[in-house]
Design a protein around this motif. Sequence first.
Motif, PDB file in Angstrom:
ATOM      1  N   ARG A 113       0.841  -1.207   0.000  1.00 36.25           N
ATOM      2  CA  ARG A 113       0.000   0.000   0.000  1.00 36.25           C
ATOM      3  C   ARG A 113       0.874   1.254   0.000  1.00 36.25           C
ATOM      4  O   ARG A 113       0.570   2.224  -0.688  1.00 36.25           O
ATOM      5  N   VAL A 114       1.945   1.235   0.766  1.00 35.76           N
ATOM      6  CA  VAL A 114       2.842   2.401   0.812  1.00 35.76           C
ATOM      7  C   VAL A 114       3.455   2.629  -0.566  1.00 35.76           C
ATOM      8  O   VAL A 114       3.468   3.754  -1.082  1.00 35.76           O
ATOM      9  N   ARG A 115       3.933   1.558  -1.202  1.00 31.34           N
ATOM     10  CA  ARG A 115       4.556   1.714  -2.526  1.00 31.34           C
ATOM     11  C   ARG A 115       3.548   2.249  -3.547  1.00 31.34           C
ATOM     12  O   ARG A 115       3.870   3.100  -4.375  1.00 31.34           O
ATOM     13  N   GLY A 116       2.343   1.720  -3.472  1.00 36.84           N
ATOM     14  CA  GLY A 116       1.295   2.177  -4.386  1.00 36.84           C
ATOM     15  C   GLY A 116       0.979   3.648  -4.183  1.00 36.84           C
ATOM     16  O   GLY A 116       0.848   4.416  -5.141  1.00 36.84           O
ATOM     17  N   ARG A 117       0.897   4.056  -2.918  1.00 36.06           N
ATOM     18  CA  ARG A 117       0.574   5.454  -2.618  1.00 36.06           C
ATOM     19  C   ARG A 117       1.726   6.379  -3.058  1.00 36.06           C
ATOM     20  O   ARG A 117       1.482   7.462  -3.589  1.00 36.06           O
ATOM     21  N   VAL A 118       2.945   5.936  -2.855  1.00 36.72           N
ATOM     22  CA  VAL A 118       4.105   6.746  -3.270  1.00 36.72           C
ATOM     23  C   VAL A 118       4.121   6.887  -4.798  1.00 36.72           C
ATOM     24  O   VAL A 118       4.327   7.981  -5.331  1.00 36.72           O
ATOM     25  N   ALA A 119       3.865   5.797  -5.498  1.00 33.89           N
ATOM     26  CA  ALA A 119       3.865   5.849  -6.968  1.00 33.89           C
ATOM     27  C   ALA A 119       2.774   6.782  -7.467  1.00 33.89           C
ATOM     28  O   ALA A 119       2.987   7.591  -8.388  1.00 33.89           O
ATOM     29  N   SER A 120       1.624   6.694  -6.857  1.00 35.98           N
ATOM     30  CA  SER A 120       0.509   7.545  -7.254  1.00 35.98           C
ATOM     31  C   SER A 120       0.830   9.024  -6.997  1.00 35.98           C
ATOM     32  O   SER A 120       0.576   9.892  -7.846  1.00 35.98           O
ATOM     33  N   ALA A 121       1.406   9.300  -5.837  1.00 35.13           N
ATOM     34  CA  ALA A 121       1.750  10.682  -5.493  1.00 35.13           C
ATOM     35  C   ALA A 121       2.842  11.219  -6.413  1.00 35.13           C
ATOM     36  O   ALA A 121       2.822  12.391  -6.797  1.00 35.13           O
ATOM     37  N   ALA A 122       3.787  10.363  -6.787  1.00 39.03           N
ATOM     38  CA  ALA A 122       4.860  10.795  -7.697  1.00 39.03           C
ATOM     39  C   ALA A 122       4.279  11.142  -9.072  1.00 39.03           C
ATOM     40  O   ALA A 122       4.702  12.109  -9.710  1.00 39.03           O
ATOM     41  N   ARG A 123       3.299  10.348  -9.514  1.00 41.02           N
ATOM     42  CA  ARG A 123       2.654  10.655 -10.798  1.00 41.02           C
ATOM     43  C   ARG A 123       1.966  12.014 -10.741  1.00 41.02           C
ATOM     44  O   ARG A 123       2.088  12.831 -11.638  1.00 41.02           O
TER      45      ARG A 123
END
Lengths: 154, 120
Positions: free
Chosen positions: B86-96
Motif C-alpha cells: 500500500r505504501v509503494r502504491g501510494r508513493v507511486a501515485s503521489a509521484a505521478r
Amino acid sequence: MAGSTTSGGVSEQDDSPLESERGRTTIADAVVVKVASIAAREVPGVHALGGGAARALGAVTRQVGLGDAGGGQGVSVEVGDREAAVDVTVVVDYGESIPEVSRAIRENVAKRIEGICGLKVTEVNLAVNDLYFPGDDEDEQGQSESSGQQTRVA
Amino acid sequence: MAVPLAPLSALREPTPRARLARVAVRAARSVDGVVETRGGPGGTHITDCGGELLPGVSATAARNGRFDLELRLVVRAVPLHELAERVRGRVASAARQADLADRLGPVSLYIDDVEEPLAP
C-alpha cells in the motif's frame, strides 16, 4: 541497517516475499521481538515475561521513563529473510497448566509473527522461569515499604 | 562590475531528488497503518528539502536518472507485506501527480518499530 538478515541457525533463502522489483522491505529485529512479546502476553496464564533480573530492570526503567510496557523483555529472536526462531522466558500463574500455556504461547507467537511479519516461525523455545502466586506483589511491596522505612530510620 | 547574485531563495529551491523525497514521505504517512517516519540512528535517513527536514526518507540517484527511495517507518501491528505494498502504491501515485513518475525508482522500506497492542 540491522534487520531481517540471516543470523545464527536460521537459514537464508532466495525469492523472499519481502523483496520485489518495486523495492525491498526490511523488518527490524526489534519489531519481531515486540510482536512476539505482545503475542506471548496475550495468552491467559502468562503473568509476565522475562527472568527475575530482567523484570526488575524493566520495572526500574519504566519507573524512570526509559522503558515501555510492550518492550521485548524475556524475548529474543533470530531472524532470517523468511524464517524466525524465538526464545521466550515466562512467569506462569500458579494453577495454570504449564503444558497448555506453553502450547498456547507457541501457537499465538507463531500465528502473530507469520501474520504480521510474514516470517515462517521455525521454533518457539520456552523457559518457564517462575510461578506467580496471588499476593506475591503485595508481599514484595510490603517488603519494599518495610525496607524503605528501615532505611529512613537508619 | 558586480555580478548579480541569485536570490538566496533560489539556492534553497528543492531539487527533483528532494521534491521526490517530500512527496514520498507525505504519501507514506498518509497510509493507514503508518504511524510516523523516523530519521534513524544519527539521522541517517533525513532529507533536507529546501530547508524543510524530512525524517525517515533518503533518495539516492541511480544510473538511469531515477532515484532509489528508502523509507524508515514506525507502523501499527498490521500485516506488513500488505502495508508495504500500500505504501509503494501510494508513493507511486503521489509521484505521478507531482509529475515525478519518471524519476521514481524502487521504494525500499525499513520497518523500524511497531506500536500499539495487537488487535484481538
